[in-house]
Scaffold this active site. Structure first.
Site, PDB file in Angstrom:
ATOM      1  N   GLU A 404     -16.901  41.808   4.789  1.00 19.61           N
ATOM      2  CA  GLU A 404     -15.843  41.545   5.782  1.00 19.61           C
ATOM      3  C   GLU A 404     -16.126  40.311   6.629  1.00 19.61           C
ATOM      4  O   GLU A 404     -15.838  40.272   7.833  1.00 19.61           O
ATOM      5  CB  GLU A 404     -15.652  42.767   6.703  1.00 19.61           C
ATOM      6  CG  GLU A 404     -15.513  44.094   5.991  1.00 19.61           C
ATOM      7  CD  GLU A 404     -14.228  44.214   5.176  1.00 19.61           C
ATOM      8  OE1 GLU A 404     -13.387  43.305   5.263  1.00 19.61           O
ATOM      9  OE2 GLU A 404     -14.073  45.208   4.454  1.00 19.61           O
ATOM     10  N   GLY A 405     -16.688  39.292   6.005  1.00 24.78           N
ATOM     11  CA  GLY A 405     -17.109  38.099   6.736  1.00 24.78           C
ATOM     12  C   GLY A 405     -18.532  38.285   7.210  1.00 24.78           C
ATOM     13  O   GLY A 405     -18.865  39.308   7.827  1.00 24.78           O
TER      14      GLY A 405
END
Length: 592
Positions: A404-405
């Site tokens: 998620e990043g």
């Protein structure tokens, strides 16, 4: 749940709310508790009993377990009833995410399906797409995957090369490209794929059915952890996608991708709390069984320190998660009175809290890394053995700082997004910071006349916020628009922000628990240690930032002020941690 005051994303830096305005886990109702228990029972009967087989790469078995979850209705918690779901609140969705988070690789597969694999269509698709796909994703008839990452485009998602162009007859988009690190790739029926149409600068998004000619899925990757989760590359070779499978409008894919990532970060924050609680239970049970020098190791001060710290970081993460979840629920309700599309009303509310999403993702994933690392240490040599579940938990945890990043990207987003919100006029960050900076010589610790326990804690939190504002103003003056290039300073200030938000959330939770007439000795011990440690972390981060952007004379002046703003009351940290650990040891499980 009554409406109270809510703050916009990042507004906590310049404003505050009362404990009456937040939601805490101790307020879960009977229905929410029953849903969580259903999830726990499912993990016990279906996931843990098959974990050796799924970790050995049996993706057919993982697929069947996911479909059983769908049959139970667990796939439809976040989806409206008209599409086969249960239409539960965001708070309840986060509770499910937390509970399922104890499921190792299954958690990854489940959350990928129910979140990023389903919700782009639910929130941005049209009615026909929802009826055709979401209704079947809700039951597990279809399983979903989210296809964004490419070999040359990881953190820079918009740099992807996958391309689509309209067919001559205008009925299809012809898709060509490659995606990698795709969760559920080995069995997902429906893929949300991001690609640029022609020479567009930004992405569009498409619904791609797995059995479409030209879709080629590679064998699963061999990974450090989450071995039971199917992760593979997917190739698209002249894949014909019906034009009606474009999600949203042309060029809207990048916005969709970012919004879904914000949601993913929030739910990952819940996941890791569930994983942490499972790991704490494993740790204390082992400590209560293992003897050294003729006594249980749970009697040793060093072990008590580790157990207590596991609890403190998990409790603090959990406090922040449900605080922002209530904010999101309130904004969803408000948006539904003004948005014509309920899906976009929901997604707008979720993606609005981008600052808090990044905080929860970074703080939670790093807290879990601490918990699993110390769990291995508590188990000693046995912790290094694949016979023990903490070995699996240790390996599985590591991906959360990349999912998620990356945490590097998210750390930058904490400060950058807060500043952008302020520049849009959501709250007066820069005006408050400039005023404080101009009156730096008059700053005191603000504790004269404070008598109550929570007044003292509130004054400390307010001082943390002042330290953040001073750092933001000083760095902004020094670097101007180039501040974003000074990543070390950005990280220092983001660390200050994260510690402050989580500490404030913990304080509000403990204060609300007192209002509910709970026994406070344990909770005050948790809060005391949390704020004590946060003060020292904030002071260090502030000093690092100041030394980086200020000339020596100004640096000395700012350091003196930062010293004042990070002072805390004297706390017997050893005794506070022992109070926490002894409750955990007595209960033999996490019951905070």
């Amino acid at each position: 749940m009554e409406n109270g005051k809510t703050l916009k994303s990042g507004e906590f830096l310049v404003d505050e709310i009362s404990f009456q305005d937040i939601f805490i886990p101790e307020e879960f109702n009977e229905e929410q508790s029953m849903i969580a228990q259903t999830c726990k029972d499912f993990l016990e009967t279906e996931v843990y009993t098959n974990i050796e087989k799924t970790d050995a790469g049996d993706i057919t078995l993982m697929k069947s377990i996911l479909k059983k979850a769908g049959e139970l209705g667990l796939m439809g918690i976040a989806l409206p009833e008209e599409y086969g779901g249960f239409g539960q609140s965001f708070i309840t969705q986060m509770l499910v995410g937390e509970t399922i988070g104890a499921g190792y690789s299954f958690s990854v597969a489940f959350m990928a399906h129910t979140g990023i694999g389903t919700l782009p269509i639910m929130y941005y698709g049209n009615e026909e797409q929802r009826q055709k796909y979401v209704t079947r994703l809700a039951t597990g008839e279809f399983l979903g995957a989210y296809c964004l990452t490419e070999p040359g485009a990881g953190s820079d998602a918009n740099a992807g090369k996958t391309n689509a162009h309209l067919s001559e007859d205008g009925k299809y988009y012809i898709l060509n490209g490659q995606k990698m690190w795709i969760t559920n790739a080995g069995f997902a029926d429906i893929q949300t794929v991001f690609a640029k149409i022609d020479n567009d600068r930004v992405l569009s998004s498409f619904i791609v059915e797995r059995n479409t000619p030209g879709v080629v899925v590679n064998p699963d990757e061999h990974k450090m952890g989450i071995k039971g989760s199917s992760t593979a590359q997917i190739f698209y070779n002249d894949v014909k996608i019906p034009i009606e499978n474009l999600i949203g409008s042309r060029g809207e894919g990048f916005r969709i991708a970012l919004s879904i990532l914000h949601m993913g970060r929030l739910k990952l924050g819940a996941n890791v709390v569930g994983a942490a609680k499972k790991t704490i239970n494993d740790s204390v049970k082992y400590a209560n069984e293992r003897k050294q020098f003729g006594v249980l190791i749970s009697t040793f001060g060093s072990i008590k320190h580790k157990l207590a710290e596991q609890v403190i970081r998990t409790f603090a993460s959990e406090s922040a998660i449900y605080r922002v979840s209530k904010d999101i629920d309130e904004l969803i309700k408000k948006n539904k009175t003004t948005f014509t599309d309920k899906g976009r009303a929901t997604m707008d509310a979720i993606s609005h809290y981008a600052v808090e999403a990044a905080i929860l993702k970074v703080y939670g994933s790093e807290a879990l890394d601490y918990v699993v690392d110390e769990a291995v240490q508590i188990h000693g040599g046995m912790g290094y053995s694949a016979e023990m579940s903490v070995e699996r938990g240790y390996r599985d945890s590591r991906i959360n700082r990349i999912f998620e990043g990356t945490n590097e990207i998210n750390r930058l987003l904490v400060l950058d997004t807060a500043m952008k919100r302020a520049m849009k006029g959501d709250f007066d960050l820069f005006g408050n910071a400039a005023k404080l900076y101009e009156n730096m010589d008059t700053i005191t610790d603000g504790k004269n006349g404070i008598e109550s326990y929570f007044e003292e804690k509130l004054s400390v939190i307010r001082n943390f916020k002042k330290a953040i504002l001073l750092a933001i103003h000083g760095a902004s003056v020094q670097y101007g628009k180039n501040l974003i290039q000074e990543q070390e300073v950005m990280n220092n200030i983001s660390d200050m922000i994260m510690e402050t938000y989580v500490s404030e959330s913990t304080m509000l939770r403990v204060q609300k628990l007192e209002s509910m007439k709970k026994e406070m000795k344990i909770f005050k011990a948790i809060l005391d240690v949390n704020i004590y440690d946060a003060a020292h972390k904030i002071r260090k981060a502030a000093f690092d930032a100041v030394h980086s952007f200020a000339v020596p004379e100004l640096a000395c002046k700012l350091k003196k002020v930062m010293d004042i703003l990070t002072v805390t009351e004297c706390v017997n940290i050893k005794e506070a941690r022992r109070i926490i650990a002894e409750k955990l040891i007595e209960d033999n499980q996490y019951k905070f």
